[in-house]
Design an enzyme around this catalytic site. Structure first.
Site, mmCIF file in Angstrom:
data_model
loop_
_atom_site.group_PDB
_atom_site.id
_atom_site.type_symbol
_atom_site.label_atom_id
_atom_site.label_comp_id
_atom_site.label_asym_id
_atom_site.label_seq_id
_atom_site.Cartn_x
_atom_site.Cartn_y
_atom_site.Cartn_z
ATOM 1 N N HIS A 168 -0.946 -40.842 -8.307
ATOM 2 C CA HIS A 168 -0.291 -41.440 -7.132
ATOM 3 C C HIS A 168 -1.169 -41.273 -5.892
ATOM 4 C CE1 HIS A 168 3.885 -42.192 -8.616
ATOM 5 N NE2 HIS A 168 3.446 -41.410 -9.581
ATOM 6 N N CYS A 226 0.393 -45.399 -11.815
ATOM 7 C CA CYS A 226 1.406 -44.737 -12.649
ATOM 8 C C CYS A 226 2.241 -45.785 -13.410
ATOM 9 C CB CYS A 226 2.238 -43.781 -11.812
ATOM 10 S SG CYS A 226 2.990 -42.512 -12.835
ATOM 11 N N GLU A 247 -1.099 -42.726 -3.173
ATOM 12 C CA GLU A 247 -0.377 -42.941 -1.904
ATOM 13 C C GLU A 247 0.205 -41.631 -1.382
ATOM 14 O OE1 GLU A 247 0.659 -43.611 -4.857
ATOM 15 O OE2 GLU A 247 2.793 -43.153 -5.044
HETATM 16 N N1 GLN Z 1 7.192 -42.307 -16.565
HETATM 17 C C1 GLN Z 1 7.297 -43.465 -15.731
HETATM 18 C C2 GLN Z 1 7.381 -44.738 -16.566
HETATM 19 O O1 GLN Z 1 7.434 -44.729 -17.719
HETATM 20 C C3 GLN Z 1 6.161 -43.547 -14.745
HETATM 21 C C4 GLN Z 1 6.244 -42.425 -13.749
HETATM 22 C C5 GLN Z 1 5.723 -42.751 -12.389
HETATM 23 O O2 GLN Z 1 5.441 -43.904 -12.048
HETATM 24 N N2 GLN Z 1 5.640 -41.758 -11.571
HETATM 25 O O3 GLN Z 1 7.385 -45.793 -16.045
#
Ligand code: GLN
Length: 196
Positions: A176, A79, A178
């Protein structure tokens, strides 16, 4: 046993530590350049990429981390971590920096700016059965350079947005892994760090 660091400036650190330990690695929270030297691989967790970029600079970790990645340290960004590994960021903040570990263009908050998440059973190359993927204000990969392998696309669609890639010993996922008890993605990264 390999030692895998989890960048612990911000974000889902504890969950990754647990998942790595359950996958046969020793896990170490990394906050200082010295701790970085002790790891065979590094996970950059979800969180907020603009904050993570700022904290990497404030903690004096950006340059040593970039140097280790350039020298071949296996890394996995999930992410916000995926955004941190990109060579180019779309919809980022102008002062946001990334590590350029994977030749890819990543769009931040690509699924929409809403707070809510979405979940999908995802076909991932290398896994026998679909992986239940949780996306939270997730990025996607808009395009990849040569040598970057696409591991998964969203929407059960061969032309859907790219949500998992691998480039040599660098891995990035929009979701994610995890969250939930499925450790197969962590297992994949542990194998990659072991070099098997
Ligand atoms: N939107 C977040 C960002 O720009 C990432 C979101 C996340 O890691 N769950 O970093």
């Amino acid at each position: 046993m390999v030692t895998i660091g989890v960048l612990a400036l911000q974000g889902d650190v504890g969950e990754h530590v647990r998942a790595l330990e359950e996958s046969g690695a020793r896990a170490l929270a990394v906050r200082r350049p010295g701790e970085l030297e002790a790891v065979d691989g590094l996970v950059i967790p979800g969180g907020e990429s603009t904050t993570m970029s700022k904290l990497l600079l404030a903690f004096g970790l950006f340059d040593p981390l970039k140097a280790r990645i350039d020298a071949g340290l296996p890394v996995w960004g999930t992410c916000a971590g995926m955004i941190m590994l990109a060579s180019h960021i779309l919809d980022g903040r102008p002062d946001q920096k990334s590590l350029g570990a994977i030749d890819m263009v990543v769009r931040r908050n690509a699924f929409g700016r809403q707070v809510d998440s979405y979940e999908e059973d995802l076909e991932v190359k290398g896994l026998a059965d679909p992986f239940h993927a949780v996306f939270i204000r997730a990025p996607w990969v808009e395009s990849v350079g040569e040598g970057v392998e696409v591991l998964a696309r969203a929407g059960d669609d061969p032309a859907g947005p790219i949500v998992a890639v691998r480039s040599g010993r660098a891995l990035a996922t929009s979701f994610h892994p995890e969250i939930g008890g499925d450790r197969r993605m962590h297992g994949l990264f542990v194998s990659l760090v072991r070099g098997s």
